[in-house]
Design a protein around this motif. Structure first.
Motif, PDB file in Angstrom:
ATOM      1  N   ILE A  82       0.814  -1.214   0.000  1.00  0.00           N
ATOM      2  CA  ILE A  82       0.000   0.000   0.000  1.00  0.00           C
ATOM      3  C   ILE A  82       0.850   1.268   0.000  1.00  0.00           C
ATOM      4  O   ILE A  82       0.428   2.326  -0.473  1.00  0.00           O
ATOM      5  CB  ILE A  82      -0.959  -0.021   1.216  1.00  0.00           C
ATOM      6  N   GLY A  83       2.081   1.154   0.496  1.00  0.00           N
ATOM      7  CA  GLY A  83       2.968   2.314   0.562  1.00  0.00           C
ATOM      8  C   GLY A  83       3.578   2.715  -0.760  1.00  0.00           C
ATOM      9  O   GLY A  83       4.296   3.716  -0.837  1.00  0.00           O
ATOM     10  N   ALA A  84       3.312   1.968  -1.831  1.00  0.00           N
ATOM     11  CA  ALA A  84       3.886   2.285  -3.142  1.00  0.00           C
ATOM     12  C   ALA A  84       2.999   3.218  -3.954  1.00  0.00           C
ATOM     13  O   ALA A  84       3.405   3.685  -5.021  1.00  0.00           O
ATOM     14  CB  ALA A  84       4.141   0.996  -3.930  1.00  0.00           C
ATOM     15  N   ALA A  85       1.794   3.497  -3.476  1.00  0.00           N
ATOM     16  CA  ALA A  85       0.865   4.328  -4.242  1.00  0.00           C
ATOM     17  C   ALA A  85       1.243   5.804  -4.139  1.00  0.00           C
ATOM     18  O   ALA A  85       1.775   6.268  -3.127  1.00  0.00           O
ATOM     19  CB  ALA A  85      -0.561   4.118  -3.747  1.00  0.00           C
ATOM     20  N   ALA A  86       0.926   6.532  -5.192  1.00  0.00           N
ATOM     21  CA  ALA A  86       1.217   7.969  -5.212  1.00  0.00           C
ATOM     22  C   ALA A  86       0.148   8.773  -4.492  1.00  0.00           C
ATOM     23  O   ALA A  86       0.404   9.904  -4.065  1.00  0.00           O
ATOM     24  CB  ALA A  86       1.332   8.446  -6.660  1.00  0.00           C
ATOM     25  N   LEU A  87      -1.053   8.204  -4.335  1.00  0.00           N
ATOM     26  CA  LEU A  87      -2.167   8.953  -3.750  1.00  0.00           C
ATOM     27  C   LEU A  87      -3.186   7.992  -3.157  1.00  0.00           C
ATOM     28  O   LEU A  87      -3.456   6.937  -3.727  1.00  0.00           O
ATOM     29  CB  LEU A  87      -2.839   9.802  -4.835  1.00  0.00           C
ATOM     30  N   ASN A  88      -3.737   8.356  -2.005  1.00  0.00           N
ATOM     31  CA  ASN A  88      -4.858   7.627  -1.429  1.00  0.00           C
ATOM     32  C   ASN A  88      -6.145   8.404  -1.712  1.00  0.00           C
ATOM     33  O   ASN A  88      -6.205   9.611  -1.493  1.00  0.00           O
ATOM     34  CB  ASN A  88      -4.697   7.459   0.089  1.00  0.00           C
ATOM     35  N   ILE A  89      -7.166   7.711  -2.202  1.00  0.00           N
ATOM     36  CA  ILE A  89      -8.443   8.349  -2.520  1.00  0.00           C
ATOM     37  C   ILE A  89      -9.490   7.861  -1.525  1.00  0.00           C
ATOM     38  O   ILE A  89      -9.767   6.660  -1.448  1.00  0.00           O
ATOM     39  CB  ILE A  89      -8.891   8.016  -3.956  1.00  0.00           C
ATOM     40  N   VAL A  90     -10.057   8.783  -0.770  1.00  0.00           N
ATOM     41  CA  VAL A  90     -11.099   8.445   0.206  1.00  0.00           C
ATOM     42  C   VAL A  90     -12.444   8.602  -0.488  1.00  0.00           C
ATOM     43  O   VAL A  90     -12.965   9.715  -0.631  1.00  0.00           O
ATOM     44  CB  VAL A  90     -11.019   9.342   1.457  1.00  0.00           C
TER      45      VAL A  90
END
Length: 431
Positions: free
Chosen positions: A218-226
């Motif tokens: 999960i830490g490889a993503a550029a952005l978290n979308i809620v």
């Protein structure tokens, strides 16, 4: 406003169970009486089929009692006095022997079991020597499902402890999706499809079917979308604090053509991606939907002016009403607020309604309304309205369901979801 909480409204322990059940390959053991599991097992079985045939004898052991998901330790009065250690050990040994390929073990105490004081960690370590278990020893008391879901998701992240990795360009994690949401599979598929048109890859959908490997990445993503504030904001803040991943908080889930376009444009702007292909896809759908809407409007004047009620969280009510008002010209009549304590989107929802002269609508209960022609709500609420003698057309937008079997994955999100809502509104008003 009166809190919307009834005997059929799921609570915090439901949210925790569904969060952990949303991990692929998980076994979630409920430490409590047998009766506490039937509802949760039924929901989970319906959303994630574990067996091809419906045969209760396949899971007839006393931990499963004929249902394939969420085994329980079937605590009784004696266990509350003398402790439930023996049943916990027996249940864990059964899982170890009969379900050896599970990827995650989780134990969730019922409120009564939390008072016993059994050492869950010590018991697990005596049975399993090579596994990290998610342990919720004290579930939320009298909290709502959204708070419980966030508690379960945070416990999962804290136990697995994913690490920061080199960021992969144009990748995102989706937060705020849950298997308790009626169309969660279709929601995820549609968001992946839309973002994929823009060259954006979904890295992990936390607690919505993702594997342990995807969660660890999960830490490889550029952005978290809620996607839904109430189901994802705490996890987003945790990941920002621990991994440094920025998050985007949506103004409600992308329901409707305009909000879907805004959703795509906002994400693409943050990631440097091209929203064009997704916007073209949405434009084609708009044109197709317009023909059907206009045919009804030209004959009887509907859907403009039709009265509609919605049940949901603040972010869901905001998204539905924005679409109903802005696209159809419909008149919101009542709104039952699900998880009222999670009120991050309350102000925006009130602003939206006030701008259309509908202040105070959030305090109007669907059960006392009786004027809505369309009601978007759970099957349980629709059933109660039918039993009360109201005349309306109900559209399920949440669980529990009235039992309709969705063979094709559906959604109310994105382009496909907007088209489905158009179809449901038009057919609902025709009949």
């Amino acid at each position: 406003m009166n809190d919307y909480l009834t005997s059929i409204t799921p609570d915090g322990i439901s949210g925790a169970l569904f969060a952990l059940e949303g991990v692929a390959g998980s076994v979630v053991l409920l430490n409590g009486p047998t009766g506490c599991r039937y509802y949760h097992s039924g929901i989970s079985e319906r959303q994630i089929l574990r067996q091809k045939q419906f045969d209760p004898l396949n899971f007839n052991e006393r931990f499963f009692f004929g249902q394939s998901r969420i085994p329980s330790t079937f605590l009784d009065s004696g266990d509350y006095i003398y402790g439930g250690r023996d049943k916990l050990v027996e249940g864990l040994e059964y899982i170890k022997e009969k379900l050896p390929n599970h990827k995650l073990l989780a134990i969730v105490n019922t409120p009564g079991a939390a008072l016993i004081g059994d050492d869950l960690e010590g018991i697990v370590n005596n049975v399993f020597s090579d596994i990290d278990a998610v342990l919720l020893e004290t579930p939320g008391y009298s909290t709502d499902i959204c708070a419980g879901f966030e508690t379960g998701a945070l416990a999962l992240l804290e136990t697995l402890n994913p690490q920061k990795k080199p960021v992969v360009d144009k990748t995102v994690n989706l937060l705020g999706l849950s298997l308790f949401q009626k169309y969660f599979k279709g929601d995820l598929a549609e968001l992946k499809r839309l973002l994929g048109l823009c060259g954006i890859k979904v890295n992990c959908a936390l607690c919505a079917g993702s594997s342990i490997e995807e969660i660890m990445d999960i830490g490889a993503a550029a952005l978290n979308i809620v996607v839904r504030h109430e189901y994802g904001i705490r996890a987003a803040k945790y990941l920002e604090d621990t991994l440094g991943t920025a998050y985007m908080l949506c103004d409600g889930p992308p329901i409707g053509f305009g909000p879907t376009e805004d959703f795509v444009v906002d994400i693409c702007a943050r990631l440097g991606a091209d929203p064009g292909p997704a916007l073209e896809d949405c434009g084609r759908a708009r044109a197709a939907a317009y023909m059907h809407v206009w045919r009804l409007a030209s004959s009887v004047g509907l859907p403009r002016g039709a009265r509609v009620a919605v049940e949901g969280t603040y972010s869901e009510i905001y998204a539905y009403f924005k679409f109903f008002i802005g696209y159809f010209g419909m008149l919101p009549q009542a709104a039952c607020v699900f998880c009222p304590e999670m009120d991050g989107m309350r102000h925006k929802t009130e602003e939206l309604l006030a701008a259309h002269g509908l202040s105070g609508l959030l305090g109007r209960d669907i059960m006392s309304d009786g004027e809505s022609e369309l009601v978007f709500a759970s099957g349980a609420t629709i059933s109660r309205l039918v039993g009360a003698g109201f005349r309306f057309v109900g559209v399920e937008n949440a669980l529990p369901s009235m039992g309709y079997v969705d063979v094709i994955d559906k959604t109310h999100l994105g382009v496909a979801g907007s088209m489905l809502i158009v179809e449901q509104v038009l057919n609902g008003l025709l009949f």
